[in-house]
Design an enzyme around this catalytic site. Sequence first.
Site, short mmCIF file in Angstrom:
data_model
loop_
_atom_site.label_atom_id
_atom_site.label_comp_id
_atom_site.label_asym_id
_atom_site.label_seq_id
_atom_site.Cartn_x
_atom_site.Cartn_y
_atom_site.Cartn_z
N GLU A 1 0.83 -1.21 0.00
CA GLU A 1 0.00 0.00 0.00
C GLU A 1 0.86 1.25 0.00
OE1 GLU A 1 -3.14 -1.74 3.27
OE2 GLU A 1 -2.19 0.19 3.61
N CYS B 1 -2.06 1.63 8.72
CA CYS B 1 -1.07 1.01 7.84
C CYS B 1 -1.38 -0.48 7.70
CB CYS B 1 0.29 1.27 8.46
SG CYS B 1 1.54 0.07 8.13
S1 SF4 Z 1 4.05 -0.39 13.19
FE1 SF4 Z 1 5.48 -2.04 13.77
S2 SF4 Z 1 4.62 -3.91 12.85
FE2 SF4 Z 1 3.63 -2.15 11.85
S3 SF4 Z 1 4.81 -1.78 9.98
FE3 SF4 Z 1 5.62 -0.41 11.59
S4 SF4 Z 1 7.30 -1.59 12.53
FE4 SF4 Z 1 6.06 -3.05 11.36
#
Ligand code: SF4
Length: 342
Positions: free
Chosen positions: A88, A329
């Site tokens: 994404e 995300c």
């Molecule tokens: S928040 Fe943590 S688990 Fe999610 S993409 Fe970022 S580093 Fe990876």
Amino acid sequence: MSIYNFTQKELENYLIENGFKKYNAIQIIEWLYEKKEKDFNKMTNLSKKLISFCIEKIDINTPKIIKVEKSPLANKYLLELKDNNKIECVLMNHDYGYSLCVSSQVGCNMGCSFCESGRLKKVRDLALDELVGQVIAVSNYENIRIDSIVVMGIGEPFDNFENIKRFISVVTNNKMINIGQRHLTISTCGLVPKIYEFADLETGVNLAISLHAPNNDIRDKIMKINHAYKIEEIMKALDYYIDKTNRRVTIEYVMLAGINDSDECARELSRLVGNKLMYVNLIPYNETSNFDMKRSNDFKIKSFYDILKSNNINVTIRKEMGGNLSAACGQLRAREEGSEIC
Ligand code: SF4
């Protein structure tokens, strides 16, 4: 092989190794990045021999946009890679221009307890052409120039460090993507040795840290990486980065109800940041049905903000761009690949 998988230097070397001239690299780069030409046959100042070589050996493809979710302040794109993996990226329309948040890996192994991307685990690192390809694909799709880039999407950029270094070279090269170092930000959850390496690059590229907790007790519970690198080690590495670069570090802090949003947490965070060259970005959490965690309410976020402010900490509350988007995300990808979740 994709043409977007080369830095300028790498393309020069590749062409020289194959009997062409160094200046041919710049000719091709100008066609690609400036004139946005997608067909080697139309690169009229290249020799027939070079055109045939490029057609045989190199393609000009980017990841394919297969889904777009739009909201007034942000668009989210689902892109399909050559091996059918999906990633994404998110385009935000700020007062100061378009900013693109790109992914660095397919999935992520860091396992933060609030994150969809961590839940799906890392499948593989993104290659340079897949990093650059996100910028080219979105910019062509929307017919816009992207003004700034944050590497803050799916994945941990410092776990794909070699390609991130090459990405920095392509993004900041004025013959290629041509975005100034100060308009590029790399975000890490805190891989301490890489923070030192990044500082030693002395690039002028911004650094953001996903801290999300003011002490190790809370961070241990929500971020697995804290079992490897404690907050004190991260702060020491950031001091080194600031000393070396004199650049301000962004502290990302997602607001999770009842977990890290108390007044005491705000006071602890204030003490941690103190008068360091840092600013804190408070992020209202985007809830997802796969986790129990809840977004702190507006009152809590404001009170947290006020405590930081009263302690003279530079702080902002991130605008909620997502709205009706699968905003956190990894949510869009997770939904598309739902059947593959173990
Ligand atoms: S928040 Fe943590 S688990 Fe999610 S993409 Fe970022 S580093 Fe990876």
